[in-house]
Design an enzyme around this catalytic site. Structure first.
Site, PDB file in Angstrom:
ATOM      1  N   PHE A  11       0.845  -1.198   0.000  1.00 21.62           N
ATOM      2  CA  PHE A  11       0.000   0.000   0.000  1.00 21.62           C
ATOM      3  C   PHE A  11       0.885   1.254   0.000  1.00 21.62           C
ATOM      4  O   PHE A  11       0.914   2.002   0.975  1.00 21.62           O
ATOM      5  CB  PHE A  11      -0.923   0.006   1.228  1.00 21.62           C
ATOM      6  CG  PHE A  11      -1.653  -1.286   1.457  1.00 21.62           C
ATOM      7  CD1 PHE A  11      -2.721  -1.657   0.655  1.00 21.62           C
ATOM      8  CD2 PHE A  11      -1.275  -2.145   2.485  1.00 21.62           C
ATOM      9  CE1 PHE A  11      -3.392  -2.849   0.861  1.00 21.62           C
ATOM     10  CE2 PHE A  11      -1.943  -3.343   2.706  1.00 21.62           C
ATOM     11  CZ  PHE A  11      -3.008  -3.696   1.892  1.00 21.62           C
ATOM     12  N   PRO A  12       1.626   1.502  -1.078  1.00 22.53           N
ATOM     13  CA  PRO A  12       2.606   2.600  -1.092  1.00 22.53           C
ATOM     14  C   PRO A  12       2.003   3.993  -0.998  1.00 22.53           C
ATOM     15  O   PRO A  12       2.719   4.945  -0.697  1.00 22.53           O
ATOM     16  CB  PRO A  12       3.333   2.391  -2.424  1.00 22.53           C
ATOM     17  CG  PRO A  12       2.341   1.676  -3.283  1.00 22.53           C
ATOM     18  CD  PRO A  12       1.594   0.768  -2.353  1.00 22.53           C
ATOM     19  N   LYS A  13       0.710   4.119  -1.242  1.00 25.44           N
ATOM     20  CA  LYS A  13       0.093   5.447  -1.217  1.00 25.44           C
ATOM     21  C   LYS A  13      -0.918   5.580  -0.079  1.00 25.44           C
ATOM     22  O   LYS A  13      -1.933   6.251  -0.201  1.00 25.44           O
ATOM     23  CB  LYS A  13      -0.547   5.754  -2.572  1.00 25.44           C
ATOM     24  CG  LYS A  13       0.495   5.813  -3.686  1.00 25.44           C
ATOM     25  CD  LYS A  13      -0.066   6.258  -5.002  1.00 25.44           C
ATOM     26  CE  LYS A  13       1.053   6.363  -6.051  1.00 25.44           C
ATOM     27  NZ  LYS A  13       0.552   6.804  -7.369  1.00 25.44           N
ATOM     28  N   ASN A  14      -0.557   4.960   1.039  1.00 23.67           N
ATOM     29  CA  ASN A  14      -1.380   5.049   2.238  1.00 23.67           C
ATOM     30  C   ASN A  14      -0.801   6.113   3.168  1.00 23.67           C
ATOM     31  O   ASN A  14       0.370   6.039   3.548  1.00 23.67           O
ATOM     32  CB  ASN A  14      -1.419   3.679   2.926  1.00 23.67           C
ATOM     33  CG  ASN A  14      -2.053   3.735   4.290  1.00 23.67           C
ATOM     34  OD1 ASN A  14      -1.355   3.924   5.281  1.00 23.67           O
ATOM     35  ND2 ASN A  14      -3.354   3.584   4.350  1.00 23.67           N
ATOM     36  N   HIS A  46       3.338  10.621  -1.615  1.00 24.58           N
ATOM     37  CA  HIS A  46       3.602  10.270  -0.223  1.00 24.58           C
ATOM     38  C   HIS A  46       5.099  10.106   0.035  1.00 24.58           C
ATOM     39  O   HIS A  46       5.613  10.546   1.068  1.00 24.58           O
ATOM     40  CB  HIS A  46       2.860   8.984   0.140  1.00 24.58           C
ATOM     41  CG  HIS A  46       1.390   9.068  -0.121  1.00 24.58           C
ATOM     42  ND1 HIS A  46       0.506   9.619   0.770  1.00 24.58           N
ATOM     43  CD2 HIS A  46       0.649   8.692  -1.194  1.00 24.58           C
ATOM     44  CE1 HIS A  46      -0.722   9.575   0.262  1.00 24.58           C
ATOM     45  NE2 HIS A  46      -0.659   9.023  -0.920  1.00 24.58           N
TER      46      HIS A  46
END
Length: 344
Positions: A111-114, A167
């Site tokens: 989930f790299p864009k959490n 992020h």
């Protein structure tokens, strides 16, 4: 939840069937009587949340609660309440921070864009090496410290995977500003821009690095810095004149932090480039060149009222050219800009 291991995949055992959870009575979610649109949770997630509510209700601080938060985050990484609870557990249990960072790395791969995982990572890093202590040594020493070296390597990999991951760039800005890593950052940004001159995220990071934590609302750039940036931008405009990024960067930088240098320094350089046979066609066909001229003339007009009529006439002609030839798709915008010229 399905737990992956080597070549086998098996269903996780229900908490209700595990001995360590027999003392807990799950707290079900109150949907409200006659709910018109109840959320279709999976049975597994519904069970996990029931047990999570129960341990949170009594303020439990335990390894099993920590493990439970990991399972909930795997199912719903955007559940910020669970992240807050996990942060508290890590602190009060005095968990191994390096191991927790390893776990966050695994989660970030999925989930790299959490948002939450990046904020959680910040809290872990500051616990490993307090900024107040880090700033007692030189920047070279800070960069080679294992804590920051690991973070920079992690960010290199994250940005290499997705060079416009908002992020990752935001976290990098936090890391650089918190630990004052300004010298190395300009070198990093230069590498990123040279790899992809159209990477607007890298150009944005250059603006951040040039200001170096100074208040953008009041800072005025030193003349030598502004001149250096103008030359840097012109060299990169040569690589791709129809690339919005360097144009936006230099006009934005000078408008806010060295406005007079728009017409004293930038204007003659881009006009010189537009007159160069090697770049003339590309420069005069890109709307970004003409748009930059318009911004420059507007600033010059504001600073020199005696030149206002001449500059408005030139600006009006630029708006006409953009609206009818160079940037027809945005003709209404350029017509609007033309009508607002008298208020410069």
């Amino acid at each position: 939840m399905r737990i992956e291991g080597s070549e086998q995949v098996e269903e996780a055992v229900s908490l209700a069937q595990q001995a360590e959870w027999q003392d807990i009575t799950p707290i079900e979610q109150e949907e409200g009587e006659g709910s018109m649109c109840p959320i279709a949770y999976t049975d597994e997630y519904r069970e996990l949340m029931g047990y999570l509510r129960a341990v949170m209700a009594v303020g439990e601080v335990s390894e099993r609660a920590l493990a439970l938060t990991a399972r909930v985050i795997e199912e719903n990484p955007g559940h910020y309440t669970v992240w807050v609870y996990r942060k508290r557990l890590v602190e009060e249990l005095e968990s191994d921070i390096a191991e927790e960072l390893d776990w966050v790395c695994d989660i970030s791969c999925k989930f790299p864009k959490n948002y939450q995982l990046w904020h959680h990572r910040e809290s872990l890093v500051t616990r490993l090496w307090a900024p107040s202590n880090a700033l007692l040594v030189s920047e070279d020493q800070r960069i080679t410290n294992p804590v920051l070296r690991r973070e920079l390597q992690f960010l290199d990999a994250a940005i290499d995977e997705d060079s416009k991951n908002f992020h990752a760039w935001s976290y990098r800005q936090w890391l650089v500003s918190t630990y004052a890593l300004w010298t190395q950052e300009l070198a990093f940004v230069d590498t990123m821009i040279n790899q992809d001159v159209r990477n607007n995220s890298a150009w944005n990071q250059r603006y951040f690095a040039i200001l170096a934590n100074r208040n953008p609302s009041v800072v005025r750039l030193e003349a030598d810095v502004a001149k250096s940036e103008i030359e840097y931008v012109v060299e990169h405009i040569k690589l791709a004149p129809n690339n919005d990024s360097p144009w936006s960067y230099v006009t934005g930088l000078l408008l806010r932090h060295a406005p007079s240098m728009l017409y004293t320094d930038l204007l003659p350089r881009i006009k010189q480039l537009a007159a160069d046979n090697a770049y003339q066609a590309a420069m005069t066909l890109t709307p970004f060149y003409w748009s930059a001229l318009l911004d420059i003339y507007e600033q010059q007009s504001a600073d020199h009222p005696d030149l206002k009529k001449q500059l408005i006439d030139e600006s009006s002609a630029i708006c006409d050219q953009l609206a009818s030839e160079t940037d027809i798709i945005h003709c209404r915008y350029w017509n609007f800009r033309k009508t607002s010229l008298d208020t410069c």
